[in-house]
Design a protein around this motif. Structure first.
Motif, short mmCIF file in Angstrom:
data_model
loop_
_atom_site.label_atom_id
_atom_site.label_comp_id
_atom_site.label_asym_id
_atom_site.label_seq_id
_atom_site.Cartn_x
_atom_site.Cartn_y
_atom_site.Cartn_z
N SER A 373 72.64 -78.17 28.64
CA SER A 373 72.24 -78.79 29.91
C SER A 373 70.76 -78.56 30.21
CB SER A 373 73.08 -78.18 31.03
OG SER A 373 72.59 -78.67 32.26
N ALA A 374 70.21 -79.45 31.05
CA ALA A 374 68.82 -79.29 31.46
C ALA A 374 68.73 -78.76 32.90
CB ALA A 374 68.09 -80.63 31.38
N ILE A 375 69.89 -78.60 33.56
CA ILE A 375 69.82 -78.15 34.95
C ILE A 375 69.92 -76.63 35.05
CG2 ILE A 375 70.52 -80.30 36.09
CD1 ILE A 375 73.32 -79.25 36.28
N CYS A 376 69.58 -76.12 36.21
CA CYS A 376 69.55 -74.67 36.46
C CYS A 376 70.83 -74.00 35.96
CB CYS A 376 69.38 -74.44 37.96
SG CYS A 376 69.75 -72.76 38.48
N ARG A 377 70.67 -73.00 35.09
CA ARG A 377 71.84 -72.32 34.49
C ARG A 377 72.72 -71.68 35.58
NH1 ARG A 377 71.50 -73.99 29.29
NH2 ARG A 377 69.47 -73.67 28.42
N ARG A 378 72.08 -71.12 36.60
CA ARG A 378 72.84 -70.41 37.64
C ARG A 378 73.69 -71.39 38.45
NH1 ARG A 378 69.53 -66.99 37.89
NH2 ARG A 378 70.30 -64.87 37.76
N ILE A 379 73.14 -72.58 38.70
CA ILE A 379 73.91 -73.59 39.43
C ILE A 379 75.18 -73.93 38.65
CG2 ILE A 379 73.95 -76.07 40.03
CD1 ILE A 379 71.13 -75.76 41.15
N CYS A 396 65.77 -68.78 35.41
CA CYS A 396 66.46 -69.10 34.15
C CYS A 396 65.50 -70.00 33.37
CB CYS A 396 67.79 -69.82 34.40
SG CYS A 396 67.64 -71.52 34.96
N ASP A 397 65.78 -70.20 32.08
CA ASP A 397 64.84 -70.97 31.25
C ASP A 397 64.67 -72.41 31.74
OD1 ASP A 397 67.47 -71.50 30.55
OD2 ASP A 397 67.05 -71.78 28.43
N ASN A 398 65.76 -73.02 32.24
CA ASN A 398 65.65 -74.41 32.67
C ASN A 398 64.82 -74.57 33.94
OD1 ASN A 398 67.03 -75.44 30.53
ND2 ASN A 398 69.00 -75.61 31.56
N CYS A 399 64.77 -73.50 34.75
CA CYS A 399 63.91 -73.55 35.95
C CYS A 399 62.46 -73.24 35.58
CB CYS A 399 64.39 -72.53 36.99
SG CYS A 399 65.92 -73.02 37.82
N VAL A 400 62.28 -72.26 34.71
CA VAL A 400 60.92 -71.83 34.36
C VAL A 400 60.24 -72.85 33.46
CG1 VAL A 400 59.59 -70.00 33.23
CG2 VAL A 400 61.55 -69.40 34.65
N ASN A 401 60.99 -73.41 32.48
CA ASN A 401 60.42 -74.43 31.58
C ASN A 401 61.32 -75.66 31.58
OD1 ASN A 401 58.30 -72.73 30.47
ND2 ASN A 401 59.97 -71.59 29.49
N GLN A 405 63.98 -85.21 29.89
CA GLN A 405 65.21 -85.97 29.63
C GLN A 405 64.88 -87.44 29.38
OE1 GLN A 405 67.05 -84.31 33.35
NE2 GLN A 405 68.87 -84.22 32.07
N ILE A 406 65.72 -88.09 28.55
CA ILE A 406 65.48 -89.51 28.28
C ILE A 406 66.73 -90.31 28.62
CG2 ILE A 406 63.68 -89.27 26.52
CD1 ILE A 406 65.88 -89.45 24.38
N PHE A 504 72.50 -92.63 31.78
CA PHE A 504 72.96 -91.39 31.14
C PHE A 504 71.74 -90.68 30.57
CE2 PHE A 504 74.69 -88.50 28.09
CZ PHE A 504 75.98 -88.21 28.53
N LEU A 505 71.45 -89.49 31.12
CA LEU A 505 70.26 -88.76 30.66
C LEU A 505 70.61 -87.80 29.53
CD1 LEU A 505 68.48 -87.94 34.04
CD2 LEU A 505 67.74 -89.56 32.31
N LEU A 506 69.82 -87.86 28.48
CA LEU A 506 69.99 -86.97 27.34
C LEU A 506 68.76 -86.07 27.28
CD1 LEU A 506 72.11 -86.91 24.94
CD2 LEU A 506 70.43 -88.17 23.62
N VAL A 507 68.98 -84.79 27.02
CA VAL A 507 67.83 -83.88 26.98
C VAL A 507 67.06 -84.14 25.70
CG1 VAL A 507 67.12 -81.47 26.94
CG2 VAL A 507 69.11 -82.15 28.25
N ARG A 508 65.78 -84.49 25.85
CA ARG A 508 64.96 -84.71 24.66
C ARG A 508 64.84 -83.38 23.92
NH1 ARG A 508 61.29 -88.18 22.80
NH2 ARG A 508 60.87 -89.33 24.70
N ASN A 509 64.94 -83.45 22.62
CA ASN A 509 64.84 -82.24 21.80
C ASN A 509 66.00 -81.30 22.02
OD1 ASN A 509 62.92 -82.34 20.01
ND2 ASN A 509 61.37 -81.22 21.13
N HIS A 510 67.09 -81.81 22.62
CA HIS A 510 68.22 -80.90 22.74
C HIS A 510 69.17 -81.12 21.59
CE1 HIS A 510 69.59 -77.65 25.02
NE2 HIS A 510 68.67 -77.91 25.91
N ASP A 511 68.63 -81.80 20.57
CA ASP A 511 69.40 -81.91 19.35
C ASP A 511 69.16 -80.60 18.60
OD1 ASP A 511 69.16 -83.99 16.41
OD2 ASP A 511 70.52 -82.41 16.99
N TYR A 512 70.05 -79.64 18.87
CA TYR A 512 69.78 -78.28 18.41
C TYR A 512 69.73 -78.14 16.89
CZ TYR A 512 69.57 -75.77 22.75
OH TYR A 512 69.15 -75.27 23.94
#
Length: 726
Positions: A373-379, A396-401, A405-406, A504-512
């Motif tokens: 996910s790209a949203i706040c981990r804590r949420i 969390c990393d998603n808030c700090v960096n 999304q595409i 539908f938003l996909l996280v860019r570069n989230h193709d791990y």
């Protein structure tokens, strides 16, 4: 003076605290008033006190049902340390001798014992039931109550038998306690224990001091060692899924001068509890463990928790990360994530009952969704446990960096249409090959190049399409038939999406998986990966040597190896062999001039070398590689070798590439002769002799994608590098 003052007085007398934490006081009053009580309190919230204090105050003996022997021992020692009389707390389990068990019974009968810890297995024994029938029981406490629920992260079937046994022994109030439970698990616990009318106490799941981060798993050992060296002297736990990985990783850490010990259920109990004590007493900094470690571990200053493998459920993840920063100080929670790990966990589910598989699949999807996910981990976490957080946490990393999304509505539709076109009979990997227009052997034999979907997604790579399928799974548009080779099937929600597509938003570069490979090729562009000036000097040196030896530059060292040199500054051949893709053979053959150049560069520029980053590996670590080399020496078919070690052909080729890239000579001519005639071999060989780089994509474009498969070219590149480079 009233009951409140008295409770505080008891708290002071027995535990030396002058005030209660959170809802402890209300919980204790509920137990003292004889009510069934359900307590949901995150790790570090002080659950144990909720039953320990009322047990000390009330008449009779409290029966504490607890799942782990090590945990009982800890708790009993802890209670005894507050009092003067050892008999005040005991445990009754299979680890006791006959004489010791008799001593426990005598103390309980005489009324000395206020808390009796019992394993659920011991509770079911006939003689224990008969004994407890004659004991005055103040109440029953069921610790780690999530073990009751099949939806819980640590389900134990014997926990479901607690209620009938308790009824047989004799009625008394129940208190059920857990650190993690979704609404579904909570209801399951209360229903199974027959306490739907219980007083319920829920503390907030928010642990603001914990920093959550999910990183792509690229070179996990290096990632972990680098992190620990940056947090020298701090306490941490690393969780792995298998005992084997626990042992291997501990060895690697120790070789790299990190004080670490292993902990898993396969070790004998003396060693295991000895290792746990050394960690608690700070004789070692790091414990590497399976999830067998940690229930009830009361070490307040664990500064980091690293998950080497993604956990099977978000509840497990929350509970394990919750062992960091229990004193309210720093707590860094890092998870290394690879989509392949999810596939591994899915394989473990094969053969299990359908209901269990469905539960397992859902829990895994929640975990994958959290990781990608790209949203706040804590949420996401708090929402999972039924709690709302209005604003992103900022910790969390998603808030700090934030991640880019595409819009991928069109891509999702193309992926779903491909599944329908092949009648839901294929796996994600094959579907990705169809979409990208790859003429693999399977695609040729099924004539899938005639499909409408064939090549309809060639504007993206296969890794991107794999990510699209994963996101479609998470969104519920498709499901994976685990029992049936992992075939992808449509759901009604998927058909609805095709009928009426929405954004539908996909996280860019989230193709791990792609990130893993890119990370391994660590910015050959040297964009921040290491020292750009040194990188360019190393490239010049490589060019000079390649001209002298009349070899393409990539045969000597590939770009990722140069990038790693520019990052780690190896100045001896010994250090050079630990650089990615080098190994002993290549270090000896080509390394001398490279380390001389680096040494003088380091001296001239007064560079502080990050010596800790050269990860020393444990000798004989890779038995698989040795096995592959021996099998090839015996001229076994590569298909048979892949089958014997349980990997697919793509992964086997990757293993052989790693062996060859690090300087070992390998002869696979016997296999190549079976799959390619002499002229075709010659054509690919000559291509690499003239090529500027060793890119497979470029080679396929030049040689013709209709003529050769990805595997053909990779295998010929192995022969080329082995013959000319090693």
């Amino acid at each position: 003076m009233g009951i409140d003052y008295k409770l505080t007085e008891h708290l002071q007398k027995y535990f030396g605290f002058d005030r209660f934490k959170g809802q402890q006081e209300e919980v204790i009053k509920s137990v003292l008033d004889g009510h069934d009580t359900f307590v949901l309190m995150p790790t570090g919230g002080g659950k144990s006190l909720c039953y320990q204090l009322p047990a000390l105050i009330m008449d009779g003996t409290a029966i504490i049902i607890s799942p782990l022997i090590a945990l009982m021992k800890n708790q009993v020692d802890s209670i005894r340390s507050f009092g003067t009389e050892d008999g005040i707390a005991h445990f009754l389990n299979s680890s006791l001798t006959k004489a010791a068990a008799q001593k426990v019974r005598d103390d309980v009968t005489s009324g000395k014992t206020k808390l009796l810890y019992v394993a659920p297995e011991s509770l079911t024994k006939e003689d224990n039931i008969d004994f407890l029938k004659n004991v005055k029981i103040s109440f029953y406490a069921i610790d780690e109550a999530h073990c009751i629920s099949e939806w819980g992260h640590d389900f134990r079937p014997e926990y479901r038998r607690i209620k009938p046994i308790v009824s047989e022994i004799g009625q008394a109030p129940l208190i059920a306690l857990t650190a993690t439970a979704t609404a579904k698990v909570q209801h399951d616990i209360q229903k199974t224990l027959g306490m739907l009318e219980a007083n319920v106490f829920k503390a907030s799941f928010n642990r603001p001091n914990l920093f959550y981060e999910v990183k792509p798993k690229s070179k996990p050992e290096s990632q972990i060692i680098k992190f620990i060296k940056e947090h020298e002297g701090k306490s941490g736990i690393i969780y792995c899924l298998s005992r084997k990985k626990v042992e291997e990783l501990t060895e690697t850490l120790v070789v790299n001068n990190i004080k670490a010990l292993p902990y898993h259920a396969g070790m004998d109990s003396t060693t295991r509890s000895g290792n746990q004590d050394k960690f608690l007493m700070e004789e070692v900094d790091v414990i590497v463990a399976t999830i067998a470690f940690g229930m009830g571990i009361d070490k307040p200053d664990v500064r980091f928790v690293i998950h080497y493998d993604i956990p099977k459920s978000l509840e497990g993840y929350y509970q394990e990360t919750g062992r960091a920063g229990r004193d309210g100080g720093e707590g860094i929670c890092i998870t290394l994530y690879s989509a392949k790990d999810i596939q591994k966990l899915e394989k473990f589910m094969q053969g299990k009952p359908v209901a269990e598989q469905e539960i397992g699949r859902q829990l895994l999807l929640d975990t994958a969704s959290y990781a990608e996910s790209a949203i706040c981990r804590r949420i996401i976490l708090l929402n999972y446990f039924g709690e709302k957080l209005e604003e992103p946490c900022g910790n969390c990393d998603n808030c700090v960096n934030p991640k880019e999304q595409i819009e991928a509505k069109d891509e999702i539709c193309r992926a779903l249409q491909a599944i329908i076109e092949v009648k839901e009979k294929y796996k994600a990997e094959h579907l990705s090959d169809i979409l990208t227009g790859k003429k693999t052997a399977a695609i040729k034999s099924f004539r899938h190049y005639e499909l409408e979907a064939f090549g309809s997604g060639n504007d993206h790579g296969e890794k991107f399409w794999n990510a699209v399928f994963r996101q479609s799974l998470i969104a519920g548009f498709i499901y994976k038939d685990i029992e049936n080779y992992g075939l992808l099937k449509m759901t009604q929600k998927g058909y609805d999406f095709l009928e009426n597509p929405v954004d539908f938003l996909l996280v860019r570069n989230h193709d791990y998986d792609a990130i893993e490979e890119e990370a391994n090729a660590a910015a050959a562009q040297a964009s921040g990966a290491g020292d750009p000036e040194l990188f360019s000097m190393l490239k010049d040196l490589r060019k000079k040597i390649s001209k002298k030896l009349n070899l393409p530059p990539f045969v000597i060292f590939q770009d990722p190896s140069l990038a790693d040199m520019a990052l780690q500054y190896p100045i001896t051949l010994e250090e050079l062999k630990y650089i990615q893709g080098v190994g002993e053979g290549k270090a000896k053959r080509y390394g001398k001039e490279f380390v001389e150049l680096i040494k003088s560069y380091v001296e001239e520029n007064e560079i502080d070398r990050p010596q800790d980053m050269v990860v020393k590996s444990v000798a004989n670590k890779s038995k698989i590689k040795v096995g592959i080399i021996q099998s090839i020496d015996r001229k076994l078919s590569l298909d048979d070798i892949a089958a014997s070690i349980g990997i697919d052909m793509k992964d086997l080729i990757s293993e052989i590439e790693t062996i060859v890239n690090s300087g070992t000579k390998i002869n696979i001519d016997y296999y190549l002769d079976e799959i390619l005639d002499e002229d075709r071999q010659e054509e690919i060989f000559e291509y690499f002799r003239e090529a500027n780089n060793d890119s497979i994509e470029d080679a396929l474009k030049e040689l013709g994608e209709d003529e050769y498969t990805d595997s053909d070219v990779r295998l010929m590149r192995i022969r080329f590098l082995s013959e000319l480079g090693n």
